[in-house]
Scaffold this active site. Structure first.
Site, PDB file in Angstrom:
ATOM      1  N   LYS A  90      30.554  47.657  36.027  1.00  0.00           N
ATOM      2  CA  LYS A  90      29.635  46.587  36.403  1.00  0.00           C
ATOM      3  C   LYS A  90      28.194  47.065  36.555  1.00  0.00           C
ATOM      4  CE  LYS A  90      33.196  43.681  38.502  1.00  0.00           C
ATOM      5  NZ  LYS A  90      34.328  44.588  38.191  1.00  0.00           N
ATOM      6  N   LYS A 125      32.236  46.530  46.792  1.00  0.00           N
ATOM      7  CA  LYS A 125      33.270  46.708  45.775  1.00  0.00           C
ATOM      8  C   LYS A 125      32.882  47.875  44.876  1.00  0.00           C
ATOM      9  CE  LYS A 125      31.158  42.906  43.171  1.00  0.00           C
ATOM     10  NZ  LYS A 125      31.369  41.530  42.669  1.00  0.00           N
ATOM     11  N   SER A 132      39.582  41.940  42.070  1.00  0.00           N
ATOM     12  CA  SER A 132      39.064  42.157  43.429  1.00  0.00           C
ATOM     13  C   SER A 132      39.730  43.330  44.143  1.00  0.00           C
ATOM     14  CB  SER A 132      39.180  40.878  44.282  1.00  0.00           C
ATOM     15  OG  SER A 132      40.489  40.665  44.757  1.00  0.00           O
ATOM     16  N   GLN A 161      26.537  43.696  47.973  1.00  0.00           N
ATOM     17  CA  GLN A 161      25.818  42.453  47.718  1.00  0.00           C
ATOM     18  C   GLN A 161      25.877  41.564  48.958  1.00  0.00           C
ATOM     19  OE1 GLN A 161      28.379  41.274  44.467  1.00  0.00           O
ATOM     20  NE2 GLN A 161      26.848  41.835  42.922  1.00  0.00           N
ATOM     21  N   ARG A 199      42.033  44.222  50.503  1.00  0.00           N
ATOM     22  CA  ARG A 199      43.388  43.828  50.113  1.00  0.00           C
ATOM     23  C   ARG A 199      43.543  44.053  48.619  1.00  0.00           C
ATOM     24  NH1 ARG A 199      44.754  37.818  51.718  1.00  0.00           N
ATOM     25  NH2 ARG A 199      46.334  38.309  50.165  1.00  0.00           N
ATOM     26  N   ARG A 242      33.338  35.307  29.503  1.00  0.00           N
ATOM     27  CA  ARG A 242      33.366  34.463  30.702  1.00  0.00           C
ATOM     28  C   ARG A 242      32.223  34.876  31.601  1.00  0.00           C
ATOM     29  NH1 ARG A 242      38.080  35.304  34.418  1.00  0.00           N
ATOM     30  NH2 ARG A 242      36.575  36.122  35.919  1.00  0.00           N
ATOM     31  N   GLU A 257      29.260  37.941  37.577  1.00  0.00           N
ATOM     32  CA  GLU A 257      29.899  38.842  36.625  1.00  0.00           C
ATOM     33  C   GLU A 257      29.840  38.247  35.211  1.00  0.00           C
ATOM     34  OE1 GLU A 257      33.853  40.089  37.506  1.00  0.00           O
ATOM     35  OE2 GLU A 257      33.382  40.776  39.521  1.00  0.00           O
ATOM     36  N   GLU A 259      32.224  38.783  31.968  1.00  0.00           N
ATOM     37  CA  GLU A 259      33.520  39.373  31.628  1.00  0.00           C
ATOM     38  C   GLU A 259      33.732  39.329  30.118  1.00  0.00           C
ATOM     39  OE1 GLU A 259      35.612  40.858  33.500  1.00  0.00           O
ATOM     40  OE2 GLU A 259      35.350  40.203  35.561  1.00  0.00           O
TER      41      GLU A 259
END
Length: 286
Positions: A90, A125, A132, A161, A199, A242, A257, A259
């Site tokens: 990213k 992240k 995620s 962010q 998670r 996307r 994002e 993708e």
């Protein structure tokens, strides 16, 4: 002679990807011979396919070097390996920001409180991740920095962010491009819950619905899509893309994002898009 196509997935994608069934059925109905193949299947004959269409290779993020090495050896792969090398980390957001695109404000691998953007909550992240994984939403600056430090210590690039509260009400707007053109849009519900920490079992496929994007969202998505050709010169045009947008405090769309590797296309939510996916494949073959 019937042309052979591969829809490329992973062990997890074989079990969970809802796009595979409608996509493969439509392509077969259009006259193609279609195999659904794991990217790491040692027995796959990639040279035998007229086109290998990358789909739910959802384990790439923790096998990235292996994945990109594999992609570099597959002829007629879409999206092309040049796009994958750029888009699977990213940090491509830096390129888009330098090109003038409006991205969600991002601090890379922060180490001090002063580096945090002014906000009530923050998202941390890794720059190489999917679904995620290793991502969390924090209300405490110290917790956010500790999460970033953990990623940095593991040799990863951390992204921090501000959490945009508009996501709680409006979710994310995913705009899908097929064959170089805007196809459809889907609202994705909020995924990160306050206070839950990191998670690895989140599922973003439950809260989805078709949506009509605003003219401003269409414009930003088109600008992002058009920028790809300049930022990755020489790569074959994306078969699919996307573009996930969120809103800032003033309601303006920001890029979260882009993708190009293995995005869900949300074909069950927008059945008419299956024909556009089939047309995009035909166009790539031509």
């Amino acid at each position: 002679m019937t042309e052979r196509l591969a829809l490329v997935t992973s062990e997890r994608g074989l079990r969970l990807d809802p796009d595979l069934a409608p996509a493969s059925a439509a392509l077969r109905q259009a006259g193609f011979d279609v195999d659904v193949v794991r990217w790491d299947d040692a027995d796959a004959d990639w040279d035998g396919y007229a086109l290998a269409v990358l789909r739910s290779t959802w384990d790439y993020s923790w096998r990235l070097d292996e994945f990109l090495s594999w992609a570099g050896g597959v002829p007629r792969l879409r999206n092309a390996v040049e796009l994958l090398r750029w888009n699977t980390d990213k940090t491509y957001l830096r390129d888009l920001e330098r090109a003038g695109l409006p991205i969600v404000p991002t601090v890379w691998s922060p180490t001090t409180v002063e580096a945090l953007p002014d906000a009530e909550e923050w998202v941390v992240k890794p720059s190489i991740s999917a679904g995620s994984r290793d991502t969390a939403r924090w209300t405490d600056r110290g917790a956010a920095l500790a999460h970033a430090a953990e990623l940095i210590a593991a040799g990863r690039t951390a992204m921090l962010q501000p959490y945009l509260t508009s996501v709680d009400e409006h979710g994310e707007t995913a705009l899908l491009f097929l064959g170089g053109r805007f196809s459809h849009a889907v609202r994705k519900g909020p995924l990160l819950q306050r206070g839950e920490g990191v998670r690895q079992d989140r599922d973003s496929r439950g809260d989805l619905r078709p949506i009509d994007p605003t003219p401003e969202q269409r414009d930003v998505a088109q600008w992002v899509f058009d920028a790809v050709g300049d930022l990755v010169p020489g790569a074959a045009a994306p078969l699919y893309a996307r573009i996930d947008l969120v809103q800032d405090g003033g309601g303006r769309p920001l890029l979260l994002e882009l993708e190009l590797a293995e995005p869900s296309l949300f074909l069950p939510q927008v059945p008419e898009a299956v024909a556009r996916f089939t047309a995009a494949v035909r166009g790539a073959l031509a």
